[in-house]
Design an enzyme around this catalytic site. Structure first.
Site, short mmCIF file in Angstrom:
data_model
loop_
_atom_site.label_atom_id
_atom_site.label_comp_id
_atom_site.label_asym_id
_atom_site.label_seq_id
_atom_site.Cartn_x
_atom_site.Cartn_y
_atom_site.Cartn_z
N TYR A 172 10.14 -16.40 -5.02
CA TYR A 172 10.42 -14.79 -4.46
C TYR A 172 11.41 -14.46 -5.03
O TYR A 172 11.59 -13.38 -5.63
CB TYR A 172 10.19 -14.92 -3.25
CG TYR A 172 10.41 -13.63 -2.25
CD1 TYR A 172 9.11 -12.94 -2.08
CD2 TYR A 172 11.65 -13.17 -1.69
CE1 TYR A 172 9.22 -11.53 -1.45
CE2 TYR A 172 11.55 -12.00 -1.28
CZ TYR A 172 10.52 -10.95 -1.03
OH TYR A 172 10.42 -10.04 -0.48
N ASN A 225 5.87 -1.33 -3.93
CA ASN A 225 6.17 -1.90 -2.80
C ASN A 225 5.80 -3.18 -2.66
O ASN A 225 6.11 -4.05 -1.88
CB ASN A 225 5.89 -0.69 -1.72
CG ASN A 225 5.88 -1.45 -0.35
OD1 ASN A 225 7.27 -1.77 -0.04
ND2 ASN A 225 4.79 -1.63 0.33
N ASP A 268 -5.77 -4.60 -7.18
CA ASP A 268 -4.85 -6.11 -7.21
C ASP A 268 -3.88 -5.82 -8.31
O ASP A 268 -4.15 -5.70 -9.54
CB ASP A 268 -5.83 -7.32 -7.62
CG ASP A 268 -5.05 -8.48 -7.31
OD1 ASP A 268 -3.77 -8.47 -7.29
OD2 ASP A 268 -5.70 -9.56 -7.38
N GLY A 300 0.74 -1.56 -1.83
CA GLY A 300 0.87 -2.43 -0.80
C GLY A 300 0.97 -1.42 0.50
O GLY A 300 1.75 -1.77 1.29
N ALA A 330 11.31 -13.87 -8.67
CA ALA A 330 10.78 -12.41 -8.95
C ALA A 330 11.30 -11.29 -8.71
O ALA A 330 11.35 -10.19 -9.27
CB ALA A 330 9.26 -12.51 -8.26
N1 LIG Z 1 10.08 -7.37 5.37
C1 LIG Z 1 11.31 -7.87 4.91
O1 LIG Z 1 12.03 -8.23 5.45
C2 LIG Z 1 11.40 -7.46 3.32
C3 LIG Z 1 12.85 -7.74 2.90
C4 LIG Z 1 12.97 -7.57 1.54
C5 LIG Z 1 11.83 -7.29 0.92
N2 LIG Z 1 10.66 -6.80 1.05
C6 LIG Z 1 9.73 -6.37 0.40
O2 LIG Z 1 9.18 -5.15 0.72
C7 LIG Z 1 7.97 -5.07 0.19
C8 LIG Z 1 6.94 -4.67 1.40
O3 LIG Z 1 7.07 -5.76 2.38
P1 LIG Z 1 6.54 -5.79 3.94
O4 LIG Z 1 7.55 -6.32 4.62
O5 LIG Z 1 6.24 -4.50 4.32
O6 LIG Z 1 5.33 -6.74 3.67
P2 LIG Z 1 3.77 -6.76 4.05
O7 LIG Z 1 3.14 -8.15 4.01
O8 LIG Z 1 3.57 -6.08 5.49
O9 LIG Z 1 3.14 -5.64 2.98
C9 LIG Z 1 3.16 -6.11 1.71
C10 LIG Z 1 1.62 -5.33 1.23
O10 LIG Z 1 1.61 -5.63 -0.08
C11 LIG Z 1 0.05 -5.89 -0.11
N3 LIG Z 1 -0.07 -6.72 -1.59
C12 LIG Z 1 0.07 -8.17 -1.59
N4 LIG Z 1 -0.55 -8.65 -2.85
C13 LIG Z 1 -0.88 -7.39 -3.15
C14 LIG Z 1 -1.78 -7.30 -4.59
N5 LIG Z 1 -1.83 -8.22 -5.47
N6 LIG Z 1 -2.07 -6.09 -4.80
C15 LIG Z 1 -2.17 -5.11 -3.98
N7 LIG Z 1 -1.37 -5.17 -2.92
C16 LIG Z 1 -0.91 -6.40 -2.39
C17 LIG Z 1 -0.41 -6.73 1.04
O11 LIG Z 1 -1.76 -6.75 1.40
C18 LIG Z 1 0.45 -5.78 2.14
O12 LIG Z 1 -0.20 -4.88 2.59
C19 LIG Z 1 7.62 -6.40 -0.58
O13 LIG Z 1 7.55 -6.31 -1.74
C20 LIG Z 1 8.58 -7.23 0.02
O14 LIG Z 1 8.73 -8.33 -0.91
C21 LIG Z 1 10.48 -7.07 2.51
#
Ligand SMILES: NC(=O)c1ccc[n+]([C@@H]2O[C@H](COP(=O)([O-])OP(=O)(O)OC[C@H]3O[C@@H](n4cnc5c(N)ncnc54)[C@H](O)[C@@H]3O)[C@@H](O)[C@H]2O)c1
Length: 245
Positions: A153, A88, A61, A10, A156
């Site tokens: 979520y 991530n 993916d 990601g 998971a």
């Molecule tokens: N932003 C927050 O507040 C927050 C809080 C807690 C946890 N998180 C976790 O941090 C991580 C990053 O989140 P973010 O905020 O940068 O989100 P984001 O949506 O900006 O980035 C997530 C990335 O994962 C990619 N992705 C999704 N499904 C995929 C797949 N099947 N295969 C390959 N890539 C895939 C998306 O295309 C995206 O680029 C995630 O796991 C999210 O759950 C985020």
């Protein structure tokens, strides 16, 4: 000496991009996973690639085991090793339970939990041979406390926590350290879709009174990927401005 290699899933997202930038600054070579290459990601790759940092793009993916296996093989073939895996990538499909379809539940579990399992399994095979490695799983404060509207979520992310601890125990004797990060509320594309009203409500619950930045999570990731965390494994560390107190 050759750089260490970090595989980040990601990588085009808010936190993933910040992790890529930080690990480059710490001297890592990078393998960046995305599903498709969009212009913004192309720019990121061009910005990060130079004589100090080899950047490989691995398309796939993470919800598909065969993609995960192939991606790991591609990195090993091109870079020879994977020192750090950052699981991530993640998605949300927020809905109240009554509106949440089976597909909403399964999609989130398959991507956020299965994906991390597949990659960790395939990467750990190589890490075990070298008796060295780090796996960092992106959990969430929601996986620790639950959240209305996020049953899929939260399940998971809670699963990731249990998996982190189990992998840590299973792989400790091979010097593979496995930890999880539990971000609170971080400003990224994932959270920008929330209304200002919801954001204000969340902000009011953060003792530090502000939303986190992707670099806050990237800084801890770099610490867990580096030599100074060599005696830390099986932990879940929050980056949440105190939400988890
Ligand atoms: N932003 C927050 O507040 C927050 C809080 C807690 C946890 N998180 C976790 O941090 C991580 C990053 O989140 P973010 O905020 O940068 O989100 P984001 O949506 O900006 O980035 C997530 C990335 O994962 C990619 N992705 C999704 N499904 C995929 C797949 N099947 N295969 C390959 N890539 C895939 C998306 O295309 C995206 O680029 C995630 O796991 C999210 O759950 C985020």
């Amino acid at each position: 000496m050759a750089n260490k290699v970090a595989l980040i899933t990601g990588a085009a997202g808010g936190i993933g991009t910040a992790i890529a930038e930080k690990l480059k600054s710490e001297g890592f070579d990078l393998a960046l996973n995305v599903r498709t290459v969009k212009p913004q990601f192309k720019e990121l790759v061009e910005r990060l690639s130079d004589e100090s940092c080899h950047v490989q793009v691995v398309l796939g993916d993470i919800a598909r085991a065969e993609d995960c296996k192939r991606m790991v093989e591609e990195v090993i073939e091109e870079q020879g090793q994977i020192d750090v895996l950052v699981n991530n990538a993640g998605i949300t499909r927020d809905k109240l339970v009554m509106q949440m379809s089976e597909a909403d539940f399964e999609d989130v579990i398959t991507t956020n939990l299965n994906g991390a399992f597949y990659l960790s399994k395939y990467v750990s095979r190589y890490m075990m041979k070298r008796r060295s490695g780090r796996i960092i799983n992106m959990a969430s404060v929601v996986g620790l406390h639950g959240n209305a509207g996020q049953a899929n979520y939260a399940a998971a992310k809670a699963g990731l926590v249990g998996m982190t601890k189990s992998f840590a125990k299973e792989f400790a004797s091979r010097n593979i350290l496995v930890n999880a990060i539990a971000p609170g509320f971080i400003e990224t594309p994932m959270t920008e879709k929330l209304t200002e009203q919801v954001k204000d409500k969340i902000k009011a619950e953060i003792p530090l009174g502000k939303i986190g930045e992707p670099s806050d999570v990237a800084n801890l990731t770099a610490f867990l990927a580096g030599d100074e965390s060599r005696y830390i494994t099986g932990q879940v560390i929050s980056v949440d401005g105190g939400m988890n107190i």
